[in-house]
Write a protein that holds these residues in place. Sequence first.
Motif, mmCIF file in Angstrom:
data_model
loop_
_atom_site.group_PDB
_atom_site.id
_atom_site.type_symbol
_atom_site.label_atom_id
_atom_site.label_comp_id
_atom_site.label_asym_id
_atom_site.label_seq_id
_atom_site.Cartn_x
_atom_site.Cartn_y
_atom_site.Cartn_z
ATOM 1 N N UNK A 12 -0.814 0.975 11.302
ATOM 2 C CA UNK A 12 -0.437 0.853 9.892
ATOM 3 C C UNK A 12 -1.692 0.564 9.074
ATOM 4 N N UNK A 13 -2.462 1.607 8.804
ATOM 5 C CA UNK A 13 -3.732 1.443 8.100
ATOM 6 C C UNK A 13 -3.522 0.900 6.691
ATOM 7 N N UNK A 14 -2.542 1.430 5.979
ATOM 8 C CA UNK A 14 -2.280 0.980 4.609
ATOM 9 C C UNK A 14 -1.896 -0.499 4.605
ATOM 10 N N UNK A 15 -1.042 -0.894 5.539
ATOM 11 C CA UNK A 15 -0.620 -2.285 5.623
ATOM 12 C C UNK A 15 -1.769 -3.213 5.973
ATOM 13 N N UNK A 16 -2.620 -2.786 6.905
ATOM 14 C CA UNK A 16 -3.770 -3.595 7.292
ATOM 15 C C UNK A 16 -4.741 -3.765 6.127
ATOM 16 N N UNK A 17 -4.946 -2.714 5.373
ATOM 17 C CA UNK A 17 -5.829 -2.800 4.208
ATOM 18 C C UNK A 17 -5.232 -3.721 3.147
ATOM 19 N N UNK A 18 -3.927 -3.614 2.940
ATOM 20 C CA UNK A 18 -3.257 -4.459 1.947
ATOM 21 C C UNK A 18 -3.421 -5.933 2.291
ATOM 22 N N UNK A 19 -3.421 -6.242 3.590
ATOM 23 C CA UNK A 19 -3.600 -7.625 4.020
ATOM 24 C C UNK A 19 -4.969 -8.160 3.633
ATOM 25 N N UNK A 20 -5.903 -7.244 3.404
ATOM 26 C CA UNK A 20 -7.253 -7.634 2.978
ATOM 27 C C UNK A 20 -7.460 -7.430 1.478
ATOM 28 N N UNK A 21 -6.372 -7.138 0.785
ATOM 29 C CA UNK A 21 -6.467 -6.961 -0.661
ATOM 30 C C UNK A 21 -6.994 -5.615 -1.110
ATOM 31 N N UNK A 22 -6.966 -4.627 -0.229
ATOM 32 C CA UNK A 22 -7.461 -3.284 -0.558
ATOM 33 C C UNK A 22 -6.275 -2.348 -0.771
#
Length: 219
Positions: A110-120
């Motif tokens: 889940x690339x989008x989810x992982x990025x969202x967790x970092x505020x991206x």
Amino acid sequence: MRDEGHEVLVAPLMRVEPIAAELDGDWSAVIITSANAPEAIADNPAAPALYKLKLFAVGDRSAEAAQAAGFGDVESAGGDARALVSLIVQRHGGAALPLLYLAGEDRAADVVGELAAHGVKAEMRVVYRAVTAPFPDDLIEALRADEIDAVLHYSRRSADNYVAGAAAANIMEAALKPRHICLAESAAAPLVKAGAVQVAIAAHPDEGSLLALLAPSRP
């Protein structure tokens, strides 16, 4: 591989089909996790604009595919999805506009989810699907004749297809006999479950590490 004296039998067990997608928008960069993604958007009207953006690729093979397709500014994470997310956060974490993730229909992370967790911010568009293909005749013949020394597996999906194809061709024992060299543990799992004994996993999730395991071969 051929340069090092190996005979190579190429047997694609998946056929990639592009999926029409709306890719227009204001994007800060592009993300890919497969070499299939750049080719899948070749005929998309938005492709010329996307080629001008920074592209983050999961590994060297996908980076090379992006460059061949027309992307000019390409950076490889040289690894897996975790390394890709880390690279994007480091290099592009402060972007105001979202990134565009060109994805396949089936995804392992889940690339989008992982990025969202970092505020991206990132948005995903599915641009291709992989359709399972049966074992070609030359592969069946080579396995039955015990002519295959090693089989390379780049993903869990391709390993799953290999096991399924072997079952469909009724050559499971012969198909599991060679060495199976896998890019990651996820690719090795279906082979181990099916009963393969000689299974090796690359030290790092990149093609160089995968090919390094070809060195010990049968006399």
